[in-house]
Design a protein around this motif. Structure first.
Motif, mmCIF file in Angstrom:
data_model
loop_
_atom_site.group_PDB
_atom_site.id
_atom_site.type_symbol
_atom_site.label_atom_id
_atom_site.label_comp_id
_atom_site.label_asym_id
_atom_site.label_seq_id
_atom_site.Cartn_x
_atom_site.Cartn_y
_atom_site.Cartn_z
ATOM 1 N N TRP A 136 -3.447 -0.540 -1.408
ATOM 2 C CA TRP A 136 -4.330 0.074 -0.607
ATOM 3 C C TRP A 136 -5.567 -0.795 -0.120
ATOM 4 N N LEU A 185 10.663 -0.852 3.495
ATOM 5 C CA LEU A 185 10.003 0.108 2.638
ATOM 6 C C LEU A 185 9.304 -0.414 1.378
ATOM 7 N N GLN A 186 10.298 -1.465 0.584
ATOM 8 C CA GLN A 186 9.646 -2.037 -0.262
ATOM 9 C C GLN A 186 8.371 -2.660 -0.127
ATOM 10 N N ASP A 226 14.513 2.536 8.407
ATOM 11 C CA ASP A 226 14.075 2.442 6.753
ATOM 12 C C ASP A 226 14.914 1.619 6.132
ATOM 13 N N LYS A 251 -1.917 -1.122 3.302
ATOM 14 C CA LYS A 251 -0.752 -0.226 3.652
ATOM 15 C C LYS A 251 -0.910 -0.326 5.192
ATOM 16 N N ASN A 293 5.708 0.051 -0.034
ATOM 17 C CA ASN A 293 5.427 0.642 -1.315
ATOM 18 C C ASN A 293 4.554 -0.656 -2.292
ATOM 19 N N ASN A 294 4.863 -1.918 -2.192
ATOM 20 C CA ASN A 294 4.224 -3.091 -2.940
ATOM 21 C C ASN A 294 2.842 -3.349 -2.446
#
Length: 593
Positions: free
Chosen positions: A289, A281-282, A276, A402, A285-286
């Motif tokens: 899709w 993780l960034q 993590d 993603k 998230n960025n």
């Protein structure tokens, strides 16, 4: 599950000792395409991952996470497109095309010019100012990358690369391939240094699966039309050791992460072993899709002499490395060494893929990945279908942002442990080429030793003394620094030079056995049968009827004698019956052309 081409189900068609389970033209079960292809995809993604982050830093866009996400998607997309082109039309060996780190040094040098200095942080506080800063820079990189890659296409299409192969023998191939693996020990250390325990754990897993459990065939659910649903034994550990090692190591790191065994402070060693880690993780998230790259999405490219010369030097180094990779891929795949026309086509297709990459705005070229070739030696899977599936998955990673971003959650020490094994295999494959030479000859040992020593030493000196080369011309200094900073170029060039100027017999140099390997042996498949894997799919029947194709250096029918003999199927059968002596003469004619 039934498997086409598997040695246990083809009636024992392969009688000699096998070095691969699935050969280049073998087709595993469709259910295995995804699993085995995903194994190669993961390795390519982890090697390409750092490049978009380095590019955004150079174009003054490190603060714009959406730009990083776009470059990440474009990079994965282009790796997939280039892989499909290379494996289907290009060299047609099992090769993954990934992002090339060789182009980073000249890009850094290009962006270090005063006119490309990033604006001060207090001025670049607004997004509009930052956007105005990074767009001209990425366009400059795009334009010069397109020009340099176009030069690579010319080298391949004109046959200049194939012409140079007449001077290349085992004493050139051995140091070139070996230094591909040995020179990347720094990469292994960089990935592993955050937690050597995890790196050794993943290393031990892949060794256990491939060496100790490779012959064990666990029962797996299967289906076939003849037997329906049933249980059969399958060499799972031999086919997917990399994927299994990554999965188990990843789960192990996740357990140690949620129990806070690994430190939660980014400044402490071991933080990068966490699953993590904030920057990973960034990135997830960025990542969008869905993202659809298209040509010139960042505007029309720009060009400059300094940028072109710098990227051209990187292109030459990439070409030399790729030639070594082609021979390494053929060696570990139990395939004949690629003929001149295949190498010409491979280099041209690699350049063509890099041109598209420049048009899309990825900021880097694509090149063959040595680590994925090393994986063939571990997994014994060289099927072209598997690598084409990996190319498709890479395209999917680019289109579905993603998907690719989740792969980036793999902790760095795991990748370091895997690369230690895989890149070591690449070095070993290069050394194995020396079996064709007389290793009791002081001539050969001297050439090999000097090639390896200078191939490792000169690049280290260049990196330690970046200002040592000073000819008075900045562009020339940049070219020399890039070439001398590339271990494969230095070692391969010295080996090739000395092997061709130091007196020695053909037997002593290994050229006699090397050529016998090129044309096959009397107890194995004929030369023509072996070389069919380098032919174009579906169209060879028509190409053999076209006389002028004999003069095109990247055509499978290149060489007018072969082209004339292949005008119809009857003549083609006659060629297959020619003696080895005649085939050697044909091969020499190819090299002379």
């Amino acid at each position: 599950m039934t498997v086409k081409g598997h040695p246990s189900q083809d009636g024992g068609s392969r009688t000699k000792k096998e070095s691969v389970i699935y050969g280049v033209e073998d087709t595993p079960s469709i259910l295995l395409w995804f699993v085995l292809g995903l194994q190669q995809t993961v390795m390519c993604i982890t090697g390409t991952l750092s490049i978009p982050f380095l590019i955004t830093r150079q174009i003054c866009a490190s603060q714009l996470t959406d730009v990083t996400a776009k470059l990440l998607s474009v990079s994965f997309f282009m790796c997939g497109v280039s892989t499909l082109l290379q494996d289907t039309i290009g060299i047609r060996l099992p090769i993954i095309q990934g992002g090339s780190h060789t182009f980073i040094p000249p890009i850094v040098a290009m962006m270090s010019l005063k006119k490309w200095d990033c604006p001060p942080e207090e001025i670049a506080a607004g997004n509009e100012t930052i956007e105005a800063a990074w767009l001209p820079r990425i366009r400059e990189i795009q334009g010069n990358l397109i020009l340099a890659s176009l030069t690579q296409v010319v080298l391949g299409c004109t046959g200049l690369i194939g012409f140079l192969l007449r001077f290349i023998g085992p004493l050139t191939i051995a140091p070139t391939i070996s230094l591909i693996g040995l020179s990347l020990t720094v990469v292994v250390n960089d990935f592993s240094k955050s937690h050597w325990g995890v790196a050794f754990f993943s290393m031990c897993l892949i060794l256990m699966f491939s060496l100790f459990l490779g012959r064990f065939k666990p029962p797996v659910p299967s289906f076939s039309r003849a037997k329906g649903c049933h249980v059969s034994r399958y060499p799972l550990f031999q086919l997917a050791p990399v994927l299994l090692a990554i999965g188990i190591s990843w789960l192990f790191c996740h357990v140690l992460t949620i129990t806070d065994v690994f430190p939660n402070n980014a400044t402490l060693p071991g933080y990068l072993a966490r699953t993590d880690a904030a920057y990973r993780l960034q990135a997830v998230n960025n990542a969008p899709w869905f993202y659809f790259p298209y040509p010139f999405q960042f505007g029309m490219p720009t060009f400059s002499a300094a940028g072109y010369v710098g990227l051209l030097a990187a292109t030459i180094s990439s070409v030399i490395e790729s030639i070594g990779d082609y021979f390494a891929a053929a060696r570990v795949s139990d395939a004949p060494p690629p003929p001149p026309h295949a190498i010409n086509r491979g280099i041209a297709m690699e350049g063509f893929g890099s041109i598209i990459s420049g048009m899309m705005g990825s900021g880097h070229a694509t090149t063959s990945y040595s680590g994925n070739i090393g994986a063939i030696a571990i997994t014994k899977v060289a099927s072209r279908r598997v690598f084409q599936t990996a190319g498709f998955l890479l395209v999917l990673c680019g289109l579905v942002g993603k998907f690719g971003a989740v792969i980036t959650l793999i902790p760095e020490p795991i990748i370091g442990g895997l690369n230690a094994v895989l890149l070591g295999m690449v070095a070993a494959v290069g050394i194995s080429t020396l079996q064709f030479t007389d290793l009791s000859s002081s001539r050969n040992l001297t050439i090999l030793g000097l090639s390896l020593m200078l191939g490792l030493g000169i690049p280290q000196w260049i990196y330690a003394n970046p200002e040592a080369i000073n000819t008075g011309n900045t562009e020339l200094d940049q070219v020399i620094n890039v070439l001398l900073g590339t271990a494969m170029f230095v070692g391969g060039f010295i080996g090739c030079l000395l092997d061709n100027i130091v007196p020695g017999t053909l037997e002593e140099r290994g050229l006699t056995k090397w050529r016998q390997k090129l044309v096959g042996t009397s107890d194995g498949p004929s030369h023509v049968d072996q070389m069919k894997l380098y032919d174009f799919p579906f169209v060879m029947k028509y190409l053999r009827r076209i006389a002028w194709c004999a003069y095109i250096p990247f055509m499978p029918t290149f060489d007018k004698d072969i082209c004339k003999a292949k005008t119809n199927d009857d003549d083609h059968e006659n060629i297959e019956k020619q003696s080895n002596h005649e085939l050697v003469e044909i091969m020499d004619a190819e090299c002379r052309l």
